[in-house]
Design a protein around this motif. Structure first.
Motif, PDB file in Angstrom:
ATOM      1  N   SER A 152       6.177   1.869  14.767  1.00 12.10           N
ATOM      2  CA  SER A 152       7.150   0.854  14.346  1.00 12.10           C
ATOM      3  C   SER A 152       7.324   0.984  12.842  1.00 12.10           C
ATOM      4  CB  SER A 152       6.669  -0.545  14.733  1.00 12.10           C
ATOM      5  OG  SER A 152       7.663  -1.509  14.448  1.00 12.10           O
ATOM      6  N   ILE A 179       1.519   1.250  12.730  1.00 13.67           N
ATOM      7  CA  ILE A 179       2.321   0.841  11.568  1.00 13.67           C
ATOM      8  C   ILE A 179       1.726   1.401  10.272  1.00 13.67           C
ATOM      9  CG2 ILE A 179       3.071  -1.151  10.196  1.00 13.67           C
ATOM     10  CD1 ILE A 179       3.383  -2.695  12.839  1.00 13.67           C
ATOM     11  N   HIS A 197       0.834  -1.213   0.000  1.00 12.94           N
ATOM     12  CA  HIS A 197       0.000   0.000   0.000  1.00 12.94           C
ATOM     13  C   HIS A 197       0.871   1.265   0.000  1.00 12.94           C
ATOM     14  CE1 HIS A 197      -4.359   1.168   0.731  1.00 12.94           C
ATOM     15  NE2 HIS A 197      -3.725   2.323   0.627  1.00 12.94           N
ATOM     16  N   THR A 198       2.099   1.150   0.495  1.00 18.57           N
ATOM     17  CA  THR A 198       3.038   2.286   0.441  1.00 18.57           C
ATOM     18  C   THR A 198       3.267   2.726  -1.002  1.00 18.57           C
ATOM     19  OG1 THR A 198       4.120   1.673   2.502  1.00 18.57           O
ATOM     20  CG2 THR A 198       5.454   2.918   0.934  1.00 18.57           C
ATOM     21  N   ARG A 241      -2.063 -10.295  -0.674  1.00 17.89           N
ATOM     22  CA  ARG A 241      -1.123  -9.470  -1.425  1.00 17.89           C
ATOM     23  C   ARG A 241      -1.148  -9.781  -2.909  1.00 17.89           C
ATOM     24  NH1 ARG A 241       0.729  -5.161   0.719  1.00 17.89           N
ATOM     25  NH2 ARG A 241       2.892  -5.103   1.398  1.00 17.89           N
ATOM     26  N   VAL A 300       9.289  -0.364   9.474  1.00 15.17           N
ATOM     27  CA  VAL A 300       9.964  -1.518   8.837  1.00 15.17           C
ATOM     28  C   VAL A 300      10.832  -2.292   9.831  1.00 15.17           C
ATOM     29  CG1 VAL A 300       9.675  -0.871   6.419  1.00 15.17           C
ATOM     30  CG2 VAL A 300      11.638   0.055   7.657  1.00 15.17           C
ATOM     31  N   HIS A 306       0.614   5.070  -1.811  1.00 10.07           N
ATOM     32  CA  HIS A 306       0.860   6.400  -1.221  1.00 10.07           C
ATOM     33  C   HIS A 306       1.862   7.172  -2.100  1.00 10.07           C
ATOM     34  CE1 HIS A 306      -1.255   5.584   2.569  1.00 10.07           C
ATOM     35  NE2 HIS A 306      -0.517   4.503   2.789  1.00 10.07           N
ATOM     36  N   GLY A 342      -2.424  -6.896   3.080  1.00  7.64           N
ATOM     37  CA  GLY A 342      -1.101  -7.470   2.838  1.00  7.64           C
ATOM     38  C   GLY A 342      -0.310  -7.646   4.131  1.00  7.64           C
ATOM     39  N   LEU A 343      -0.169  -6.567   4.885  1.00  8.82           N
ATOM     40  CA  LEU A 343       0.578  -6.674   6.148  1.00  8.82           C
ATOM     41  C   LEU A 343      -0.173  -7.573   7.126  1.00  8.82           C
ATOM     42  CD1 LEU A 343       2.260  -4.337   4.924  1.00  8.82           C
ATOM     43  CD2 LEU A 343       2.300  -3.273   7.162  1.00  8.82           C
ATOM     44  N   LEU A 397      -0.062   3.902   7.662  1.00  9.92           N
ATOM     45  CA  LEU A 397       0.275   5.316   7.492  1.00  9.92           C
ATOM     46  C   LEU A 397      -0.802   6.068   6.703  1.00  9.92           C
ATOM     47  CD1 LEU A 397       4.011   4.565   6.789  1.00  9.92           C
ATOM     48  CD2 LEU A 397       3.247   6.116   8.565  1.00  9.92           C
ATOM     49  N   ASP A 428     -11.170  -6.543  10.223  1.00 15.50           N
ATOM     50  CA  ASP A 428     -11.179  -6.051   8.841  1.00 15.50           C
ATOM     51  C   ASP A 428     -12.638  -6.045   8.389  1.00 15.50           C
ATOM     52  OD1 ASP A 428     -10.447  -5.394   6.088  1.00 15.50           O
ATOM     53  OD2 ASP A 428      -8.453  -6.125   6.572  1.00 15.50           O
TER      54      ASP A 428
HETATM   55  P1  NAD Z   1      -3.652  -3.163   2.412  1.00 10.51           P
HETATM   56  O1  NAD Z   1      -4.465  -2.215   1.625  1.00 10.51           O
HETATM   57  O2  NAD Z   1      -3.238  -4.460   1.818  1.00 10.51           O
HETATM   58  O3  NAD Z   1      -4.389  -3.511   3.785  1.00 10.51           O
HETATM   59  C1  NAD Z   1      -5.082  -2.578   4.586  1.00 10.51           C
HETATM   60  C2  NAD Z   1      -6.270  -3.316   5.193  1.00 10.51           C
HETATM   61  O4  NAD Z   1      -6.905  -2.473   6.163  1.00 10.51           O
HETATM   62  C3  NAD Z   1      -7.354  -3.685   4.165  1.00 10.51           C
HETATM   63  O5  NAD Z   1      -7.604  -5.080   4.209  1.00 10.51           O
HETATM   64  C4  NAD Z   1      -8.560  -2.874   4.612  1.00 10.51           C
HETATM   65  O6  NAD Z   1      -9.792  -3.533   4.357  1.00 10.51           O
HETATM   66  C5  NAD Z   1      -8.297  -2.742   6.103  1.00 10.51           C
HETATM   67  N1  NAD Z   1      -9.035  -1.655   6.774  1.00 10.51           N
HETATM   68  C6  NAD Z   1      -9.401  -0.447   6.286  1.00 10.51           C
HETATM   69  N2  NAD Z   1     -10.076   0.252   7.229  1.00 10.51           N
HETATM   70  C7  NAD Z   1     -10.118  -0.525   8.331  1.00 10.51           C
HETATM   71  C8  NAD Z   1     -10.679  -0.373   9.632  1.00 10.51           C
HETATM   72  N3  NAD Z   1     -11.314   0.737   9.995  1.00 10.51           N
HETATM   73  N4  NAD Z   1     -10.529  -1.386  10.512  1.00 10.51           N
HETATM   74  C9  NAD Z   1      -9.891  -2.528  10.158  1.00 10.51           C
HETATM   75  N5  NAD Z   1      -9.345  -2.731   8.941  1.00 10.51           N
HETATM   76  C10 NAD Z   1      -9.450  -1.747   8.043  1.00 10.51           C
HETATM   77  O7  NAD Z   1      -2.367  -2.324   2.877  1.00 10.51           O
HETATM   78  P2  NAD Z   1      -0.925  -2.871   3.373  1.00 10.51           P
HETATM   79  O8  NAD Z   1      -0.038  -3.051   2.195  1.00 10.51           O
HETATM   80  O9  NAD Z   1      -1.123  -3.958   4.330  1.00 10.51           O
HETATM   81  O10 NAD Z   1      -0.369  -1.547   4.126  1.00 10.51           O
HETATM   82  C11 NAD Z   1      -1.041  -1.009   5.242  1.00 10.51           C
HETATM   83  C12 NAD Z   1      -0.449   0.314   5.684  1.00 10.51           C
HETATM   84  O11 NAD Z   1       0.833   0.083   6.267  1.00 10.51           O
HETATM   85  C13 NAD Z   1      -0.192   1.344   4.565  1.00 10.51           C
HETATM   86  O12 NAD Z   1      -0.513   2.651   5.043  1.00 10.51           O
HETATM   87  C14 NAD Z   1       1.293   1.228   4.315  1.00 10.51           C
HETATM   88  O13 NAD Z   1       1.849   2.406   3.759  1.00 10.51           O
HETATM   89  C15 NAD Z   1       1.760   1.006   5.730  1.00 10.51           C
HETATM   90  N6  NAD Z   1       3.093   0.408   5.863  1.00 10.51           N
HETATM   91  C16 NAD Z   1       3.835   0.809   6.923  1.00 10.51           C
HETATM   92  C17 NAD Z   1       5.084   0.265   7.135  1.00 10.51           C
HETATM   93  C18 NAD Z   1       5.897   0.672   8.317  1.00 10.51           C
HETATM   94  O14 NAD Z   1       7.077   0.381   8.340  1.00 10.51           O
HETATM   95  N7  NAD Z   1       5.328   1.313   9.331  1.00 10.51           N
HETATM   96  C19 NAD Z   1       5.587  -0.702   6.239  1.00 10.51           C
HETATM   97  C20 NAD Z   1       4.780  -1.117   5.190  1.00 10.51           C
HETATM   98  C21 NAD Z   1       3.530  -0.565   5.002  1.00 10.51           C
END
Ligand code: NAD
Ligand code: ZN
Ligand code: ZN
Length: 352
Positions: free
Chosen positions: A298, A273, A46-47, A345, A300, A50, A184-185, A275, A204
């Motif tokens: 947290s 985590i 998802h990053t 993913r 990466v 962004h 994905g995460l 963003l 979710d």
């Molecule tokens: P993704 O789109 O695959 O998953 C996000 C999930 O959140 C989806 O399944 C969605 O249905 C769910 N969701 C949305 N609203 C919700 C709610 N109110 N309650 C519960 N679930 C809800 O995204 P991803 O690739 O897993 O990435 C998630 C986020 O993490 C992104 O913002 C990404 O940029 C960030 N990220 C952060 C780091 C870090 O190091 N902190 C690393 C990687 C990604």
């Protein structure tokens, strides 16, 4: 340059904010401390979305930009100082493409906090191309027996949730809430949590995510689109009703960041985590103090977290729920992700 390395390659390029163009571009050349990697597969995080929309308060490199930071491939060219890697070796290109290795954070292996860290697919070109450059010190070492297609998502999603679980302080037998569990995460977090002996409550929305979250071992699924009282439901899902010991916030939405401090148990840890753009987290001071709540970020993981997260995969403890499509279809993947329709993913195959 080796005769096997072409001078041009296929890539998905951001030339203007909001869209990608599938086109041929020159193959980059590695610097002395870098390697050239023939990226075979890349997960779509998802990053990357962004970066496509430019919705974070952090500048990308000037366009054109090649996104992607879950790239699994093989080394095809070594910079003259990159003596510790071999041609043909399996490696991964992760979000932290390189760091200075000298600042106070790098000295303590907090490389993601390095002010000079370069970010794959964001401040340097990433893995949505057939050949990408990365710093030799930072590329993830992937054991020979690991399949590149299935390990790709571990290179960001896996490392990030593994590190987040360590930051949560949760111990075997504890219950952890995973918010965004069907993404994905989240889908990887459920499995790392299981492998670490934790019980998971997956949060979710929708039936497809419910099915996946339950299949991946969550003891309870809570649908945030259907529940009338999320806080009460999360607490009720723990054996003593006091709430989970920790919570991983992976959703790209602000609301769950406001809810988590209410359902985490006293002395609990809320790990941020995800963003979401322009979001804030706030909590009542009184409750935070008298219930001794911890709220932390947290980001990466470092090189050791990377090696550990990969080793969980190598031991067969992590099955990444993923679908593979050709790199040429990246825009379609972004549209599904934007609509919240991806369970698990998507991985892109750079040969198609
Ligand atoms: P993704 O789109 O695959 O998953 C996000 C999930 O959140 C989806 O399944 C969605 O249905 C769910 N969701 C949305 N609203 C919700 C709610 N109110 N309650 C519960 N679930 C809800 O995204 P991803 O690739 O897993 O990435 C998630 C986020 O993490 C992104 O913002 C990404 O940029 C960030 N990220 C952060 C780091 C870090 O190091 N902190 C690393 C990687 C990604
Ligand atoms: Zn990522
Ligand atoms: Zn540094």
């Amino acid at each position: 340059m080796s005769p096997n390395i072409p001078s041009e390659q296929w890539a998905q390029v951001i030339e203007k904010q909001g869209s990608v163009t599938y086109k041929k571009i020159p193959v980059p050349k590695p610097g002395p401390d870098e390697v050239l990697v023939n990226v075979k597969y890349s997960g779509v995080c998802h990053t990357d979305l962004h970066a496509l929309h430019g919705d974070w308060p952090l500048d990308t490199k000037p366009f054109p930009l090649v996104g992607g930071h879950e790239g699994a491939g093989v080394v095809v060219q070594l910079g003259e100082l990159a003596t510790e890697l071999k041609i043909g070796q399996k490696v991964g290109i992760k979000w932290i493409n390189g760091s200075c290795l000298a600042c106070p954070y790098c000295q303590r292996a907090d490389e993601p906090l390095c002010a000079k860290a370069s970010l794959s697919g964001y401040t340097v070109d990433g893995t949505f191309q057939q050949y990408a450059v990365a710093k030799a010190a930072h590329v993830a070492r992937i054991p020979d027996e690991c399949d590149l297609e299935s390990i790709a998502p571990v290179l960001c999603a896996g490392i990030t949730v593994y590190k987040g679980l360590k930051e949560s302080g949760a111990k075997p037998g504890d219950t952890i809430a995973i918010v965004g569990a069907g993404g994905g995460l989240g889908s990887l977090a459920l499995q790392y949590a299981g492998a670490m002996g934790l019980h998971a409550i997956g949060i979710d929305g929708g039936d497809e995510k419910k099915k996946l979250v339950e299949k991946l071992g969550a003891q309870t699924f809570i649908d945030f689109t259907k529940t009338k009282d999320l806080v009460a439901d999360v607490k009720a899902a723990t054996p003593d009703g006091l709430g989970p010991s920790a919570c991983l916030l992976l959703a790209v939405s602000e609301k769950p960041f406001q809810q988590a401090t209410q359902y985490v148990r006293s002395r609990g840890v809320v790990v941020c985590i995800g963003l979401p753009a322009n979001a804030s987290i706030s909590a009542p001071v009184f409750d935070t103090v008298v219930r001794m709540i911890n709220i932390r970020g947290s980001y990466v993981g470092n090189r050791a977290d990377t090696a550990e997260a990969i080793d969980f995969f190598r031991r067969g403890l992590i099955q990444v729920p993923s679908k593979t499509v050709g790199l040429s279809k990246l825009q379609d993947v972004y549209e599904l992700m934007q609509a919240g329709k991806i369970a698990g993913r998507y991985v892109v195959d750079t040969s198609k």
